[in-house]
Design a protein around this motif. Structure first.
Motif, PDB file in Angstrom:
ATOM      1  N   ARG A   1       0.820  -1.239   0.019  1.00 34.32           N
ATOM      2  CA  ARG A   1      -0.169   0.044  -0.177  1.00 34.32           C
ATOM      3  C   ARG A   1       0.898   1.266  -0.121  1.00 34.32           C
ATOM      4  NH1 ARG A   1      -2.753  -1.494   4.105  1.00 34.32           N
ATOM      5  NH2 ARG A   1      -4.531  -2.234   3.040  1.00 34.32           N
ATOM      6  N   THR A   2       1.960   1.250   0.790  1.00 37.68           N
ATOM      7  CA  THR A   2       2.851   2.304   0.793  1.00 37.68           C
ATOM      8  C   THR A   2       3.565   2.543  -0.403  1.00 37.68           C
ATOM      9  OG1 THR A   2       3.140   2.076   3.188  1.00 37.68           O
ATOM     10  CG2 THR A   2       4.999   3.315   2.059  1.00 37.68           C
ATOM     11  N   ALA A   3       3.784   1.434  -1.204  1.00 34.26           N
ATOM     12  CA  ALA A   3       4.653   1.628  -2.447  1.00 34.26           C
ATOM     13  C   ALA A   3       3.550   2.164  -3.626  1.00 34.26           C
ATOM     14  CB  ALA A   3       5.090   0.189  -3.017  1.00 34.26           C
TER      15      ALA A   3
ATOM     16  N   GLY B   1       7.045   6.995  -7.785  1.00 32.69           N
ATOM     17  CA  GLY B   1       7.812   5.878  -7.403  1.00 32.69           C
ATOM     18  C   GLY B   1       9.063   6.062  -7.158  1.00 32.69           C
ATOM     19  N   THR B   2       9.453   7.400  -6.831  1.00 34.34           N
ATOM     20  CA  THR B   2      10.850   7.848  -6.455  1.00 34.34           C
ATOM     21  C   THR B   2      11.497   7.131  -5.262  1.00 34.34           C
ATOM     22  OG1 THR B   2      10.480  10.064  -7.475  1.00 34.34           O
ATOM     23  CG2 THR B   2      12.349   9.783  -6.077  1.00 34.34           C
TER      24      THR B   2
ATOM     25  N   GLU C   1       2.622  -3.092 -16.319  1.00 32.44           N
ATOM     26  CA  GLU C   1       1.790  -2.160 -16.943  1.00 32.44           C
ATOM     27  C   GLU C   1       0.862  -1.213 -15.731  1.00 32.44           C
ATOM     28  OE1 GLU C   1       1.026  -1.327 -20.404  1.00 32.44           O
ATOM     29  OE2 GLU C   1       2.954  -2.458 -20.466  1.00 32.44           O
ATOM     30  N   ALA C   2       0.332  -1.925 -14.746  1.00 30.85           N
ATOM     31  CA  ALA C   2      -0.535  -1.334 -13.750  1.00 30.85           C
ATOM     32  C   ALA C   2       0.676  -0.299 -12.937  1.00 30.85           C
ATOM     33  CB  ALA C   2      -0.605  -2.176 -12.787  1.00 30.85           C
ATOM     34  N   SER C   3       1.942  -0.574 -12.589  1.00 30.64           N
ATOM     35  CA  SER C   3       2.735   0.305 -11.866  1.00 30.64           C
ATOM     36  C   SER C   3       3.260   1.487 -12.869  1.00 30.64           C
ATOM     37  CB  SER C   3       3.706  -0.506 -11.408  1.00 30.64           C
ATOM     38  OG  SER C   3       4.684  -1.047 -12.204  1.00 30.64           O
TER      39      SER C   3
END
Length: 264
Positions: free
Chosen positions: A115-117, A126-127, A138-140
């Motif tokens: 969840r945190t990611a 996403g840093t 694809e989702a990320s």
């Protein structure tokens, strides 16, 4: 999420409302993953669902018993980016095995870290956590793109910032996979705040915001999104894979521009 769909539609003029189409799935091709649970455990199962007969699954849903309502409810549904599902481990009688979703030392990540990611994908692109926890999928990539697109969408006229929000839906569900990892389904809540760069500018709500903002121009608008997410997590220290997520706007608010303040 379902209630927000109704709310948004009720805010539209009758001519702009699209006819309601009930979502359904092909029962014959549904793949059910029913975990063997102890008597005291909450009862639930997952289902890979296809909207058409003979087609591979396009959605992953969780159904959970709600004893207080004396019924079963669909508590989560995720649109899948890939129709190739992970191989869920089944015993000789065809039952799946539920896995602990938090504090599970046998997995590379638990639901809280996932969840945190996911939140980091939206808030920073996403840093920080996102790129460390997730392998690119694809989702990320879509979540990171949402962040990058918002950063430039208003140009020098304003800003668009994402942030984590209080999450009412902390329940998560996990099934062991054949490779020793797990398939984990969880939810998160985030906000997106659009704000003008200086006085004299305004943010005009779109028609889909009418139910909450009533066509009143604002100096800033804070949108709230509730989302369902699904990820595969390995047993060893390797990146997890986000295989799908589905979001719905559940609220919008913000201060009216001064000329509208008394009318709002």
């Amino acid at each position: 999420m379902s209630v927000s769909d109704y709310t948004e539609t009720e805010g539209l003029p009758a001519k702009d409302r699209e006819p309601y189409e009930a979502w359904s799935y092909d029962l014959a091709s549904a793949k059910l993953y029913i975990p063997r649970l102890a008597a005291a455990q909450d009862r639930w199962f997952a289902a890979a669902l296809s909207s058409e007969k003979g087609e591979p699954p396009s959605r992953l849903a969780v159904f959970a018993e709600q004893p207080q309502h004396k019924r079963w409810e669909m508590v989560s549904v995720v649109d899948l980016d890939s129709q190739k599902l992970p191989h869920v481990a089944l015993d000789r009688e065809g039952y799946a095995t539920a896995a602990a979703t938090t504090g599970n030392k046998h997995l590379a990540a638990d639901a809280d870290l996932l969840r945190t990611a996911v939140l980091d994908n939206f808030t920073t692109g996403g840093t920080n956590t996102g790129s460390k926890v997730f392998a690119p999928t694809e989702a990320s990539k879509r979540q990171v793109k949402v962040h990058s697109d918002a950063a430039t969408r208003l140009g020098d006229k304003g800003s668009s910032v994402f942030d984590a929000a209080d999450n009412r839906f902390t329940d998560a569900y996990a099934l062991k996979t054949a490779d020793g990892g797990a398939l984990i389904l969880f939810s998160h809540t985030h906000t997106q705040t659009d704000a003008v760069a200086h006085s004299g500018l305004q943010v005009n709500p779109g028609k889909e915001d009418r139910a909450w903002l009533h066509d009143v121009p604002r100096t800033s608008i804070r949108y709230t999104f509730v989302c369902n997410d699904a990820a595969t997590v390995p047993a060893k220290a390797e990146p997890s894979r986000l295989i799908g997520y589905t979001c719905a706007r559940t609220d919008a608010s913000g201060p009216p521009v001064p000329s509208w303040a008394h009318r709002a």
